[in-house]
Write a protein that holds these residues in place. Structure first.
Motif, mmCIF file in Angstrom:
data_model
loop_
_atom_site.group_PDB
_atom_site.id
_atom_site.type_symbol
_atom_site.label_atom_id
_atom_site.label_comp_id
_atom_site.label_asym_id
_atom_site.label_seq_id
_atom_site.Cartn_x
_atom_site.Cartn_y
_atom_site.Cartn_z
ATOM 1 N N CYS A 57 7.351 2.011 4.923
ATOM 2 C CA CYS A 57 6.764 2.873 3.895
ATOM 3 C C CYS A 57 6.413 4.254 4.432
ATOM 4 O O CYS A 57 6.368 5.221 3.656
ATOM 5 C CB CYS A 57 5.531 2.227 3.278
ATOM 6 S SG CYS A 57 4.167 1.944 4.423
ATOM 7 N N CYS A 101 -1.407 -1.725 5.131
ATOM 8 C CA CYS A 101 -1.567 -3.139 4.755
ATOM 9 C C CYS A 101 -0.733 -4.100 5.603
ATOM 10 O O CYS A 101 -1.065 -5.272 5.729
ATOM 11 C CB CYS A 101 -1.215 -3.326 3.289
ATOM 12 S SG CYS A 101 0.547 -3.235 2.925
ATOM 13 N N CYS A 132 0.802 -1.237 0.000
ATOM 14 C CA CYS A 132 0.000 0.000 0.000
ATOM 15 C C CYS A 132 0.831 1.280 0.000
ATOM 16 O O CYS A 132 0.390 2.301 -0.506
ATOM 17 C CB CYS A 132 -0.950 0.007 1.192
ATOM 18 S SG CYS A 132 -0.118 0.272 2.792
ATOM 19 N N ARG A 133 1.995 1.223 0.600
ATOM 20 C CA ARG A 133 2.867 2.404 0.755
ATOM 21 C C ARG A 133 2.212 3.523 1.565
ATOM 22 O O ARG A 133 2.609 4.672 1.492
ATOM 23 C CB ARG A 133 3.320 2.948 -0.609
ATOM 24 C CG ARG A 133 4.303 2.002 -1.294
ATOM 25 C CD ARG A 133 4.872 2.602 -2.549
ATOM 26 N NE ARG A 133 3.889 2.629 -3.615
ATOM 27 C CZ ARG A 133 4.092 3.157 -4.809
ATOM 28 N NH1 ARG A 133 5.257 3.703 -5.095
ATOM 29 N NH2 ARG A 133 3.157 3.134 -5.719
ATOM 30 N N CYS A 170 5.046 -4.275 4.628
ATOM 31 C CA CYS A 170 6.442 -3.832 4.704
ATOM 32 C C CYS A 170 7.013 -3.888 6.123
ATOM 33 O O CYS A 170 8.077 -3.317 6.383
ATOM 34 C CB CYS A 170 6.579 -2.416 4.138
ATOM 35 S SG CYS A 170 5.833 -1.157 5.203
HETATM 36 FE FE1 FES Z 1 1.572 -1.262 3.356
HETATM 37 FE FE2 FES Z 1 3.894 -0.380 4.316
HETATM 38 S S1 FES Z 1 3.463 -1.093 2.321
HETATM 39 S S2 FES Z 1 2.059 -0.754 5.406
#
Ligand code: FES
Length: 85
Positions: free
Chosen positions: A72, A41, A36-37, A44
């Motif tokens: 992220c 989500c 999701c960046r 990461c």
């Molecule tokens: Fe989703 Fe970091 S990529 S929480």
């Protein structure tokens, strides 16, 4: 800005104020997991081996935050972070 040391690959990276840790790490570790960046989500999640994290995610519990960060969105309050990557 802050520095990230990657324990496994040996990279020492500088994260400027206008970039995410994930963005900088991806240049050196292209296989790093993310989705999701935006801190939602959980993909990461990365173990923090040393340093102090400024948590900006919406997914980790306080217990998880003691040893992990979402690369992220979260940043450092110490000059250096050492990550399990
Ligand atoms: Fe989703 Fe970091 S990529 S929480």
């Amino acid at each position: 800005p802050f520095h990230i040391d990657l324990a496994h690959s040996g990279h020492s990276l500088q994260v400027p104020a206008d970039r995410s840790a994930l963005s900088v790490i991806r240049e050196h570790v292209p296989e790093v997991a993310y989705s999701c960046r935006q801190g939602f989500c959980g993909t990461c999640k990365t173990r923090v081996l040393a340093g102090e994290v400024e948590h900006r995610d919406h997914v980790l519990t306080d217990t998880e935050r003691a040893e992990n960060m979402m690369i992220c969105v979260s940043r450092a309050t110490s000059q250096h972070l050492k990550l399990d990557l």
